[in-house]
Scaffold this active site. Structure first.
Site, PDB file in Angstrom:
ATOM      1  CG  HIS A   1     114.461  48.127  14.591  1.00 22.46           C
ATOM      2  ND1 HIS A   1     115.135  48.174  15.786  1.00 22.46           N
ATOM      3  CD2 HIS A   1     114.568  49.381  14.061  1.00 22.46           C
ATOM      4  CE1 HIS A   1     115.628  49.391  15.969  1.00 22.46           C
ATOM      5  NE2 HIS A   1     115.292  50.145  14.934  1.00 22.46           N
TER       6      HIS A   1
ATOM      7  NE  ARG B   1     118.027  53.003  19.059  1.00 21.81           N
ATOM      8  CZ  ARG B   1     117.821  53.275  17.774  1.00 21.81           C
ATOM      9  NH1 ARG B   1     116.612  53.109  17.250  1.00 21.81           N
ATOM     10  NH2 ARG B   1     118.795  53.706  17.010  1.00 21.81           N
TER      11      ARG B   1
ATOM     12  CD  GLU C   1     114.883  46.052  18.399  1.00 20.26           C
ATOM     13  OE1 GLU C   1     115.715  45.969  17.478  1.00 20.26           O
ATOM     14  OE2 GLU C   1     114.130  47.024  18.529  1.00 20.26           O
TER      15      GLU C   1
END
Length: 316
Positions: free
Chosen positions: A282, A235, A264
């Site tokens: 991602h 993460r 993000e």
């Protein structure tokens, strides 16, 4: 009357067809839910199938709550306050296991691409400047036989370690919050900084959440070798992004491969400017097979709840 189900992102067509046969389905097409939108969804729907970025913070679990089940699409659920959900009588589940191999594969993609400067090489070919065998002086780093450091030795950490040890003959060391016996040749070192210092390649594979926020800070990065390469597939908030950028800009470390970011989808311009980085959007679970399996597991948990059972992947 059918129970009302909100799906916050488009999912695999076969799973959506199944969902519509069982529930009164609404598919949200406007991107991630804000906290206000999440609160509205909790008041309007019996069940929700959300994913990363949706704002199910503590502030969303206020007022009238109709929802009793959140079947999260993703193994990580740090975007959901599970304690607030439990207090509100909302069950939360996730999708472990099904994305392990895909995410481990992305870690290896980033490790190899960063070590061999594949991003720079690909851009060089596209530029039309490539003049022959020397590759424009793009010299990478050997991978086979080097030392891998894994931060977070869960399922994904195991899979990464196995690929690196058995596929590339790498020595594996790791950091974990508790003592761990693992099914692959690997040594648990005393502390985080010990792993950062010992490894040629550091791969972060911890879960997100308050316990790991900015786990990789300036001091951890300073412990790495100047030739070290840093990979994050966990993460974005696990890493102090400003500290990482500074370490790369000053060549304190040799490079980084990132699939996740602190805010993000925003990627800092300073990071975009660094040739020593390989940056992916991602893609950890982004295979057709994996995304369908994740959607199916999320739906199966919701179906189990709707049938009066306990969702198999319940987390609260």
């Amino acid at each position: 009357m059918l129970k009302k189900l909100l799906i916050t992102r488009p999912i695999a067509a076969p799973v959506l067809v199944q969902a519509k046969a069982i529930f009164d389905v609404t598919v949200h097409a406007g991107g991630k839910l804000s906290v206000t939108q999440a609160a509205q969804a909790l008041a309007q729907f019996d069940a929700i199938l959300p994913t990363l970025g949706d704002g199910f913070t503590a502030d969303a679990f206020v007022g009238e709550i109709r929802c009793k089940m959140i079947g999260n699409f993703g193994v990580g659920y740090n975007h959901i306050d599970v304690d607030a959900a439990a207090k509100a009588g909302v069950i939360v589940s996730n999708t472990p296991d099904v994305l392990t191999d895909a995410t481990a594969d992305i870690a290896l993609t980033l490790l190899l691409a960063t070590a061999r400067r594949a991003g720079e090489g690909e851009r060089f070919v596209r530029s039309g400047k490539w003049g022959g065998f020397d590759g424009g002086g793009i010299m990478g780093t050997h991978v086979t036989g080097k030392t891998l450091g894994v931060i977070g030795m869960g399922r994904i950490g195991h899979a990464i370690a196995a690929r690196c040890h058995y596929g590339f003959g790498m020595d594996v060391v790791f950091h974990n919050r508790s003592p761990k016996v693992v099914p692959v040749p690997a040594r648990q070192l005393d502390g985080l900084h010990d792993v950062m210092a010992a490894a040629d390649f550091v791969v972060v594979a911890t879960p997100g959440g308050a316990g790991t926020t900015k786990l990789i800070d300036a001091a951890a990065l300073a412990a790495m070798k100047p030739t070290g390469i840093f990979i994050n597939i966990s993460r974005g908030e696990v890493v102090d992004e400003d500290a990482l950028i500074a370490a790369l800009e000053t060549r304190q470390i040799a490079g980084a491969g990132l699939d996740v970011y602190e805010n993000e989808p925003h990627v800092p311009s300073r990071l975009l400017a660094l040739e020593s980085c390989v940056l992916l959007p991602h893609l950890g679970s982004a295979t057709q097979e994996t995304r369908q399996a994740m959607a199916q597991m999320a739906l199966d948990n919701i179906i189990a709840w709707a049938d009066g059972g306990d969702p198999p992947q319940r987390v609260n």
